[in-house]
Scaffold this motif. Structure first.
Motif, short mmCIF file in Angstrom:
data_model
loop_
_atom_site.label_atom_id
_atom_site.label_comp_id
_atom_site.label_asym_id
_atom_site.label_seq_id
_atom_site.Cartn_x
_atom_site.Cartn_y
_atom_site.Cartn_z
N LEU A 107 0.59 4.14 -2.86
CA LEU A 107 0.32 5.53 -2.51
C LEU A 107 1.47 6.43 -2.97
O LEU A 107 1.25 7.54 -3.47
CB LEU A 107 0.12 5.64 -0.99
CG LEU A 107 -0.31 7.00 -0.45
CD1 LEU A 107 -1.58 7.48 -1.12
CD2 LEU A 107 -0.53 6.93 1.07
N THR A 108 2.70 5.95 -2.81
CA THR A 108 3.86 6.70 -3.28
C THR A 108 3.78 6.93 -4.77
O THR A 108 4.02 8.04 -5.27
CB THR A 108 5.16 5.95 -2.95
OG1 THR A 108 5.25 5.73 -1.55
CG2 THR A 108 6.38 6.72 -3.42
N VAL A 166 1.57 6.29 5.64
CA VAL A 166 0.91 7.22 4.73
C VAL A 166 1.75 8.49 4.59
O VAL A 166 1.99 8.99 3.48
CB VAL A 166 -0.52 7.55 5.23
CG1 VAL A 166 -1.09 8.74 4.47
CG2 VAL A 166 -1.42 6.34 5.08
N THR A 189 1.01 9.47 -5.60
CA THR A 189 1.41 10.81 -5.17
C THR A 189 2.46 11.38 -6.12
O THR A 189 2.40 12.56 -6.51
CB THR A 189 1.99 10.79 -3.75
OG1 THR A 189 1.07 10.15 -2.87
CG2 THR A 189 2.29 12.19 -3.25
N SER A 241 4.78 7.74 2.57
CA SER A 241 4.44 7.63 1.15
C SER A 241 4.30 9.00 0.51
O SER A 241 4.78 9.24 -0.60
CB SER A 241 3.12 6.88 0.96
OG SER A 241 3.14 5.65 1.60
N LEU A 242 3.60 9.89 1.22
CA LEU A 242 3.40 11.23 0.66
C LEU A 242 4.74 11.94 0.49
O LEU A 242 4.98 12.59 -0.53
CB LEU A 242 2.47 12.04 1.57
CG LEU A 242 1.03 11.51 1.67
CD1 LEU A 242 0.23 12.30 2.70
CD2 LEU A 242 0.34 11.58 0.32
N LEU A 246 0.83 -1.21 0.00
CA LEU A 246 0.00 0.00 0.00
C LEU A 246 0.87 1.26 0.00
O LEU A 246 0.53 2.26 -0.66
CB LEU A 246 -0.93 -0.01 1.22
CG LEU A 246 -2.03 -1.08 1.17
CD1 LEU A 246 -2.81 -1.12 2.47
CD2 LEU A 246 -2.97 -0.82 0.00
#
Lengths: 306, 418
Positions: free
Chosen positions: B65-66, B121, B69, B124-125, B61
């Motif tokens: 997400l990476t 999260v 983004t 990842s951002l 995940l």
């Protein structure tokens, strides 16, 4: 030379073990081959296998047991547990520690052997006379008669001259690649040799592909020869330019080979680096031959911006 | 004399800019290689006590997400024209590194899975923003003729440090060097990004020079256009990451394959692998400058095919140990594709396209491949696919890619260049 000898013996041992592993005489033969890394038999573990070690570490720790024979061609063997079998030491370092119990013979052929006084040896330590041929002197050129040496050099000189005479265009293309792109030639040579040799050796292990492997080795050898002829031509050309002599290319190549031989002899006898120079020239030569596809095409950069 | 002094000063500023880029990317890649890809897994499994499958899902995940983004932010860079604004991107990079530093220092405080998920999260951002921002600096700071060498240096430094510095793959050992490196880097980058030094005048406009911002694979095109080769290269790089990740994830769980190689307690073994990484990077950097990138992909897939075949063979004969030649070849392939990854996306871009291109190339190809391969690896393991079969499949994929590339190259009257 020592490394080649070791590789040959380990490779032969592996092939033998591979063949024997297919035998079904009185059951299944179980053997292990250590070519690097470590095999540690520890705790209350008991292992039953013959072990051949070419490099790396075999350790039988206190409380552990190995049932089988050990053939040591190199590397380190440390025994502090129980060994039920014989140990044949050809090369490397064998240490039998104070807690060790060896129920077999220790056959010494070479290498370093250390036996703790507190160790229990239920067998004998024998000088088996099974040592490997005396290690060759660590010179690049082995000891040979002067006459034989001169014959070899003459063959090299003639081969270079003939190569330039009868394969002029391919040699010229390789020369251009070496002169214009020495670093890419070296880089490509490193890739070709490292990957190529790994592939050829892997092919041998498959047995079925041995003919292809032999062919591949021949191709690599031919690439090396063509590369060396090209380097010889470059060296000969530089010498001739320096001496302001005009000579046909076959003579330049012959002169280049002789010069390189003299340089290698001097480096080998009085300085260091003969092996390194030989390797560097071989790598660059093979790389340039690869870039030009055996001299069949000129190599030009594919960088559209250059 | 004045002319000579000015030329020398300009070259020195160029060197400095390239040096800044190499330093930043080396540390950043080391951070990604060690802390992100290994440390987080160890933290989740060993310290939080999560199951392997759970951590694998979390990492997958993170990857997805990476990737999203990065693509989003890369698009934004292009849309807002930030590809020509060096100082702005440096300041964004500073903020990203600040967030990553904070995350690194706070990881050991986490005690529940929900907080861990929240931490992932944020990570990842930060990664997703950081990738297009930092990789896009190539067109500003590294002239085209140095990109192979710069990529080789980054790869060498990161992998050499990754093999030699951490005492183990436990998160404490992986994070230890970052505790001092990241704050120092942050202060250095902050002073560069927020103080108007005289050399920024030159560095800020280097992207206007053809030596920096011309698309190597479409030199006749003006800025603002892409390259027709981009989709094909994205697919190739995706497959490379997929093959590497899918195989290595399973090998990671096999002590017999790791203890004699990357996780060897012997410094000498790890040093050999590190040196091979350096050698492979230098070879790749030199060849990248003179060969079409397609040729390097031949080598990457060829070496991956060979080395996975060797691992399969070793597993079949139940060899007690694995020869060092296998991780050495593996390291060679990894170095080559890492060099390509660092140099290629800027070479296929202009300042107007570099944001999204680098996001797609580095993050989308890489992290999406990681996401899919992680999910696949976990699914196979749960369904009892044996290790040998797993590696055999990876080998088949690499071999298929290699053969397809050869066949594509052999097509008559078709060239893979624009």
């Amino acid at each position: 030379m020592r490394t080649l000898k070791r590789i040959f013996l380990v490779g032969f041992t592996f092939l033998l073990a591979f063949f024997l592993s297919a035998c079904e005489q009185n059951g299944i033969y179980s053997g292990k081959l250590i070519l690097g890394g470590e095999l540690v038999i520890e705790g209350q573990h008991s292992e039953a296998a013959d072990i051949a070690i070419g490099d790396g570490l075999l350790s039988i720790e206190e409380g552990a047991t190995l049932q089988g024979d050990v053939y040591q061609f190199g590397g380190e063997v440390d025994i502090n547990g129980e060994l039920v079998g014989n140990i044949s030491l050809f090369n490397g370092s064998l240490t039998i520690g104070p807690q060790a119990v060896v129920r077999g013979d220790v056959l010494l052929g070479g290498g370093d052997f250390e036996l703790s006084p507190a160790a229990t040896l239920i067998g004998q330590v024998l000088e088996s006379g099974s040592d490997l041929p005396a290690e060759q002197s660590r010179t690049f050129f082995s000891e040979q008669s002067v006459g034989m040496r001169l014959v070899q050099y003459a063959i090299l000189v003639l081969a270079a001259a003939a190569g330039v005479k009868y394969f002029t265009r391919p040699v010229e293309r390789v020369v251009n690649a070496l002169k214009s792109y020495p670093a890419p030639s070296l880089a490509m040579g490193i890739l070709v040799i490292v990957v190529g040799l790994s592939l050829l050796i892997q092919m041998i292990f498959t047995v079925l592909l041995i003919p292809f492997s032999i062919f591949g080795m021949f191709v690599m050898f031919a690439a090396g020869v063509l590369g060396w002829i090209a380097v010889s031509l470059i060296v000969g050309g530089l010498l001739a330019a320096r001496l302001k002599i005009g000579l046909p290319k076959p003579f330049l190549a012959a002169g280049g080979v002789l010069t390189l031989i003299v340089v290698l002899i001097i480096l080998d006898r009085f300085l260091l680096g003969a092996g390194l120079l030989f390797l560097a020239i071989s790598i660059a030569g093979i790389g340039a031959v690869s870039l030009t596809r055996f001299g069949l095409r000129n190599f030009e950069t594919e960088n559209q911006m250059d | 004399m004045n002319i000579v002094a000015r030329i020398t000063k300009a070259q020195m500023i160029s060197f400095m800019g390239a040096g800044l880029f190499i330093g930043m990317m080396s540390v950043g890649y080391y951070y990604n290689l060690t802390f992100v890809q290994l440390g987080i897994i160890d933290f989740g499994e060993r310290i939080l006590g999560l199951s392997r499958e759970r951590v694998a899902v979390d990492m997958a995940l993170l990857a997805m997400l990476t990737s999203l983004t990065a693509v989003g932010f890369g698009w934004l860079i292009n849309r807002l024209g930030w590809g020509t604004r060096l100082i702005l991107r440096l300041r964004i990079a500073f903020l990203v590194i600040a967030v990553q530093t904070l995350l690194t220092f706070t990881l050991h405080q986490i005690q529940s899975e929900w907080v861990f998920m929240f931490w992932l999260v944020l990570c990842s951002l930060a990664l997703g923003v950081g990738v297009p921002v930092t990789f896009s600096l190539t067109v500003d700071l590294v002239p085209r003729r140095w990109r192979g060498e710069a990529a080789a240096l980054i790869t060498s430094l990161a992998y050499l440090a990754a093999n030699l510095v951490p005492a183990s793959w436990q998160v404490e050992d992986l994070a230890a060097p970052l505790y001092w490196a990241m704050p120092i880097g942050l202060v250095g980058l902050g002073s560069l990004a927020f103080i108007r030094w005289p050399f920024w005048g030159q560095l800020s406009i280097q992207h206007q020079h053809s030596d920096y911002a011309r698309n190597r694979y479409a030199p006749s095109k003006e800025s603002g256009t892409g390259s027709r080769r981009l989709p094909g290269l994205l697919v190739l790089m995706f497959v490379v990451f997929f093959v590497d990740s899918l195989g290595f994830l399973r090998m990671l769980e096999t002590p017999r394959l790791m203890l004699g190689a990357w996780q060897s307690p012997l410094l000498g073994v790890r040093a050999v692998i590190g040196i091979v990484h350096v050698l492979g990077a230098i070879v790749a950097g030199v060849l990248y400058d003179v060969l079409d990138v397609r040729k390097l992909f031949y080598w990457i897939f060829g070496i991956f095919s060979l080395v996975h075949l060797m691992y399969t063979f070793s597993l079949r004969i139940e060899s007690a140990t694995t020869p060092l030649s296998m991780p050495v070849l593996y390291a060679l392939a990894v170095s080559i594709y890492t060099v390509v990854n660092f140099a290629l996306w800027a070479d296929i871009s202009t300042p107007a396209t570099v944001g999204l291109n680098t996001a797609l190339g580095v993050a989308f190809s890489g992290w999406t491949a990681t996401f899919i391969s992680t999910a696949l690896a976990v699914w196979w393991e749960v369904n009892g696919v044996p290790l040998e079969r797993h590696i055999n499949i990876v080998d088949s994929i690499a071999m298929l890619a290699f053969v397809l590339l050869i066949l594509l190259a052999a097509r008559p009257n078709r060239r893979l260049t624009e």
